[in-house]
Each structure stands twice: as structure tokens, then as C-alpha cells.
Design a protein around this motif. Structure first.
Motif, PDB file in Angstrom:
ATOM      1  N   TYR A  31       0.835  -1.384  -0.020  1.00  9.37           N
ATOM      2  CA  TYR A  31       0.210  -0.224   0.094  1.00  9.37           C
ATOM      3  C   TYR A  31       0.810   1.122  -0.030  1.00  9.37           C
ATOM      4  CZ  TYR A  31      -4.376  -2.417   1.118  1.00  9.37           C
ATOM      5  OH  TYR A  31      -5.675  -3.018   0.931  1.00  9.37           O
ATOM      6  N   TYR A  33       0.404   5.976  -0.267  1.00 15.29           N
ATOM      7  CA  TYR A  33      -0.715   6.732  -0.234  1.00 15.29           C
ATOM      8  C   TYR A  33       0.028   8.206  -0.483  1.00 15.29           C
ATOM      9  CZ  TYR A  33      -2.414   3.264   2.992  1.00 15.29           C
ATOM     10  OH  TYR A  33      -2.872   1.996   3.613  1.00 15.29           O
ATOM     11  N   TYR A  35      -0.622  12.219   0.715  1.00 15.48           N
ATOM     12  CA  TYR A  35      -1.546  13.135   1.748  1.00 15.48           C
ATOM     13  C   TYR A  35      -1.029  14.502   1.067  1.00 15.48           C
ATOM     14  CZ  TYR A  35      -2.582   9.079   4.455  1.00 15.48           C
ATOM     15  OH  TYR A  35      -2.950   8.167   5.029  1.00 15.48           O
ATOM     16  N   LEU A  45      -6.172  12.810   2.385  1.00 19.64           N
ATOM     17  CA  LEU A  45      -5.680  11.721   1.374  1.00 19.64           C
ATOM     18  C   LEU A  45      -5.782  12.259   0.125  1.00 19.64           C
ATOM     19  CD1 LEU A  45      -4.556   8.725   1.075  1.00 19.64           C
ATOM     20  CD2 LEU A  45      -6.799   8.056   1.348  1.00 19.64           C
ATOM     21  N   GLN A 104       1.461   3.175   8.973  1.00 18.54           N
ATOM     22  CA  GLN A 104       1.964   3.601   7.771  1.00 18.54           C
ATOM     23  C   GLN A 104       3.169   4.369   8.024  1.00 18.54           C
ATOM     24  OE1 GLN A 104      -0.921   6.235   5.799  1.00 18.54           O
ATOM     25  NE2 GLN A 104      -2.563   4.741   5.973  1.00 18.54           N
TER      26      GLN A 104
ATOM     27  N   TYR B  33      -8.765   0.784  14.208  1.00 20.11           N
ATOM     28  CA  TYR B  33      -7.334   1.164  14.778  1.00 20.11           C
ATOM     29  C   TYR B  33      -7.490   2.737  15.023  1.00 20.11           C
ATOM     30  CZ  TYR B  33      -5.939  -3.770  13.582  1.00 20.11           C
ATOM     31  OH  TYR B  33      -5.884  -4.761  13.635  1.00 20.11           O
ATOM     32  N   PHE B  35      -4.536   5.739  16.002  1.00 20.14           N
ATOM     33  CA  PHE B  35      -3.128   6.135  16.263  1.00 20.14           C
ATOM     34  C   PHE B  35      -3.045   7.408  16.670  1.00 20.14           C
ATOM     35  CE2 PHE B  35      -1.838   2.589  13.622  1.00 20.14           C
ATOM     36  CZ  PHE B  35      -2.959   2.520  12.770  1.00 20.14           C
ATOM     37  N   TYR B  37       0.055  10.386  16.292  1.00 21.12           N
ATOM     38  CA  TYR B  37       1.242  10.648  15.501  1.00 21.12           C
ATOM     39  C   TYR B  37       1.443  11.772  15.899  1.00 21.12           C
ATOM     40  CZ  TYR B  37       1.012   7.181  11.554  1.00 21.12           C
ATOM     41  OH  TYR B  37       0.777   5.832  11.101  1.00 21.12           O
ATOM     42  N   LEU B  47       4.909   7.890  14.499  1.00 22.83           N
ATOM     43  CA  LEU B  47       4.034   7.237  15.189  1.00 22.83           C
ATOM     44  C   LEU B  47       4.462   7.002  16.534  1.00 22.83           C
ATOM     45  CD1 LEU B  47       1.530   5.325  14.938  1.00 22.83           C
ATOM     46  CD2 LEU B  47       2.958   3.411  14.851  1.00 22.83           C
ATOM     47  N   ARG B  50      -0.398   3.390  19.287  1.00 23.32           N
ATOM     48  CA  ARG B  50      -1.709   2.511  18.671  1.00 23.32           C
ATOM     49  C   ARG B  50      -2.400   1.836  19.303  1.00 23.32           C
ATOM     50  NH1 ARG B  50      -0.079  -1.534  13.898  1.00 23.32           N
ATOM     51  NH2 ARG B  50      -1.709  -2.668  14.749  1.00 23.32           N
ATOM     52  N   GLU B  52      -6.083  -0.935  19.153  1.00 22.16           N
ATOM     53  CA  GLU B  52      -6.812  -1.870  18.236  1.00 22.16           C
ATOM     54  C   GLU B  52      -8.283  -1.696  18.906  1.00 22.16           C
ATOM     55  OE1 GLU B  52      -2.707  -4.454  17.813  1.00 22.16           O
ATOM     56  OE2 GLU B  52      -4.775  -5.268  18.033  1.00 22.16           O
ATOM     57  N   LYS B  55      -9.220  -4.537  21.724  1.00 17.86           N
ATOM     58  CA  LYS B  55      -8.621  -4.809  22.873  1.00 17.86           C
ATOM     59  C   LYS B  55      -9.340  -3.886  23.834  1.00 17.86           C
ATOM     60  CE  LYS B  55      -4.128  -6.499  21.143  1.00 17.86           C
ATOM     61  NZ  LYS B  55      -2.787  -6.444  21.266  1.00 17.86           N
ATOM     62  N   GLN B  95      -8.431   4.475  11.619  1.00 23.01           N
ATOM     63  CA  GLN B  95      -8.251   3.816  10.384  1.00 23.01           C
ATOM     64  C   GLN B  95      -9.285   2.472  10.529  1.00 23.01           C
ATOM     65  OE1 GLN B  95      -4.158   2.505   9.145  1.00 23.01           O
ATOM     66  NE2 GLN B  95      -4.898   1.069   7.814  1.00 23.01           N
ATOM     67  N   GLU B  99      -8.441   0.853   5.191  1.00 26.12           N
ATOM     68  CA  GLU B  99      -7.057   0.817   5.047  1.00 26.12           C
ATOM     69  C   GLU B  99      -6.653   2.543   5.167  1.00 26.12           C
ATOM     70  OE1 GLU B  99      -5.791  -3.295   5.085  1.00 26.12           O
ATOM     71  OE2 GLU B  99      -4.809  -1.400   5.885  1.00 26.12           O
ATOM     72  N   LYS B 100      -7.533   3.415   4.915  1.00 28.68           N
ATOM     73  CA  LYS B 100      -7.281   4.876   4.779  1.00 28.68           C
ATOM     74  C   LYS B 100      -7.251   5.461   6.131  1.00 28.68           C
ATOM     75  CE  LYS B 100     -10.361   4.932   1.676  1.00 28.68           C
ATOM     76  NZ  LYS B 100     -11.195   5.606   0.669  1.00 28.68           N
ATOM     77  N   LEU B 101      -6.269   6.310   6.446  1.00 26.86           N
ATOM     78  CA  LEU B 101      -6.465   7.106   7.650  1.00 26.86           C
ATOM     79  C   LEU B 101      -7.107   8.314   7.390  1.00 26.86           C
ATOM     80  CD1 LEU B 101      -2.452   6.811   8.594  1.00 26.86           C
ATOM     81  CD2 LEU B 101      -4.346   6.206   9.941  1.00 26.86           C
TER      82      LEU B 101
END
Lengths: 115, 113
Positions: A31, A33, A35, A45, A104, B33, B35, B37, B47, B50, B52, B55, B95, B99-101
Motif C-alpha cells: 500500500y 498513499y 497526502y 488523502l 503507515q 485502529y 493512532f 502521530y 507514530l 496505536r 486496536e 482490545k 483507520q 485501510e485509509k487514515l
């Protein structure tokens, strides 16, 4: 490993010019990306790719094009640059193939000014 | 569509003290998920931690920990024993299955000596 490498780091364009922002990763991530980060904002994105030959639009794709001919490279093309495209551009990559989402990895960004 | 809200544009903390940065999100997904940053003046996206969603236990990484409240859709970051090097923009991100943030607008953290 170099991780995610973006070139150039800085660029000034004139309105109407075109350019390509380069991005390459050496982590064999499937993958990738692109941004953009406008002042005082989070990242938005533009385009993403789930593998070589496959790309899809993100939240703000207008004015941009991408291609993914190899796993490693994911260039971003600006056609007819406009002042609204002045921003910092980040490329990122990740591996997706199992149950657990992998974070990522980001490049250092390209600061682009259009005057 | 998912949204991420960081309601504190700026925060400050004294060195060695503790600070909490807030983040709320909106989603209809059950598996995702979250995160945090860190973006220092060098512009790198680093990062920090994170979580999940499946959990229940809150994630921790050394001086950084989260308070994840799934029902309230809240995901705050606690920084203990703050150091001058913690000064940066902090972004909360979501996310999901795509799969996109999705990023919040960020919180600028200042650490005072």
C-alpha cells in the motif's frame, strides 16, 4: 533501509506549470498513499494504491494524477498548478496482508509553493 | 464517513508534568485502529502509539499512554513526565476497514522549562 523517500524537499512553481513529486519505498510495502497538509490542518488523502497497477482516489484528488507501475514507486503528478495546491505533501506506505493493520510509514514531506 | 475531532488547538505543560490531549471520533465500524502521530518542527510524522478497537486494555509506550473509551468514541493521549523534546503537533488518526487514515486537525503542544 531508507524507508520512504520523497523528492524534492522544496519546490516553487509558477501558476500553470506542471511537475511530478517522486516517492519511493524500499520496504516492499503493497500500500502507498499521498497526502497533503495545509497550514493548521491534519493530513488529507489525495490518492492511494493497493498494489502495482491499482490506484484509487482519496478525499481531495482534483488536480492530481498518480501511477503505480512498480511496487517501490508512486509518483504524484500536478497538472496546471494552482495557488490552492500550495501545501506540504506526504507520501506514506504500509503493508496489508494479514489480520493486523500495520502502521503507515511516512516520508519527510515536500513543501510546494505555487506563485 | 469517519471523522476525527481534536478539540484543543493548543496545549501547554510544564516540564516533568503530565498532560492529556483529547480526541473523539465518529464511525459505524466496530473493528478499527486508532493512532497518535507526533509531528515536530522537522515535519516528520512519527507514530507515537496505536490502539486496536477490539482490545479493551489501553495501550502504553513508555511515557505515553491512551485512555480508550469505545462506547464514548474517545481516544485521549496522556504524556507523563513531559520533556522538552515532546513539543510538537500531535495528530489523532482513525483507520477502519478501508485501510485509509483519517486525521484530526491536530493539537500543538508546548513544553515549558
Amino acid at each position: 533501509n531508507a524507508g520512504v523517500t520523497q523528492t524534492p524537499k522544496f519546490r516553487i512553481l509558477k501558476i500553470g506549470q506542471s511537475m511530478t513529486l517522486q516517492c519511493t519505498q524500499d520496504m516492499n510495502h503493497n500500500y502507498m498513499y499521498w497526502y497533503r497538509q495545509d497550514p493548521g490542518m491534519g493530513l488529507k488523502l489525495i490518492y492511494y494504491s493497493v498494489g502495482a497497477g491499482i490506484t484509487d482516489k482519496g478525499e481531495v484528488p482534483n488536480g492530481y494524477n498518480v501511477s503505480r507501475s512498480t511496487t517501490e514507486d508512486f509518483p504524484l503528478r500536478l497538472e496546471l498548478a494552482a495557488p490552492s495546491q500550495t501545501s506540504v505533501y506526504f507520501c506514506a506506505s504500509s503493508y496489508s496482508g494479514g489480520v493486523k493493520v500495520q502502521p503507515q510509514h511516512f516520508g519527510d514531506g515536500t513543501r510546494l509553493s505555487i506563485l | 464517513a469517519q471523522t476525527v475531532t481534536q478539540s484543543q488547538p493548543e496545549m501547554s505543560v510544564q516540564e516533568a508534568e503530565t498532560v492529556t490531549l483529547s480526541c473523539t471520533y465518529d464511525t459505524s465500524e466496530s473493528d478499527y485502529y486508532l493512532f497518535w502521530y507526533k509531528q515536530p518542527p522537522s515535519r516528520q510524522m512519527i507514530l507515537v502509539i496505536r490502539q486496536e478497537a477490539y482490545k479493551q486494555q489501553n495501550a502504553t509506550e513508555n511515557r505515553f499512554s491512551v485512555n480508550f473509551q469505545k462506547a464514548a468514541k474517545s481516544f485521549s493521549l496522556k504524556i507523563s513526565d513531559s520533556q522538552l523534546g515532546d513539543a510538537a503537533m500531535y495528530f489523532c488518526a482513525f483507520q477502519g476497514g478501508s485501510e485509509k487514515l483519517v486525521f484530526g486537525k491536530g493539537t500543538k503542544l508546548t513544553v515549558n522549562p
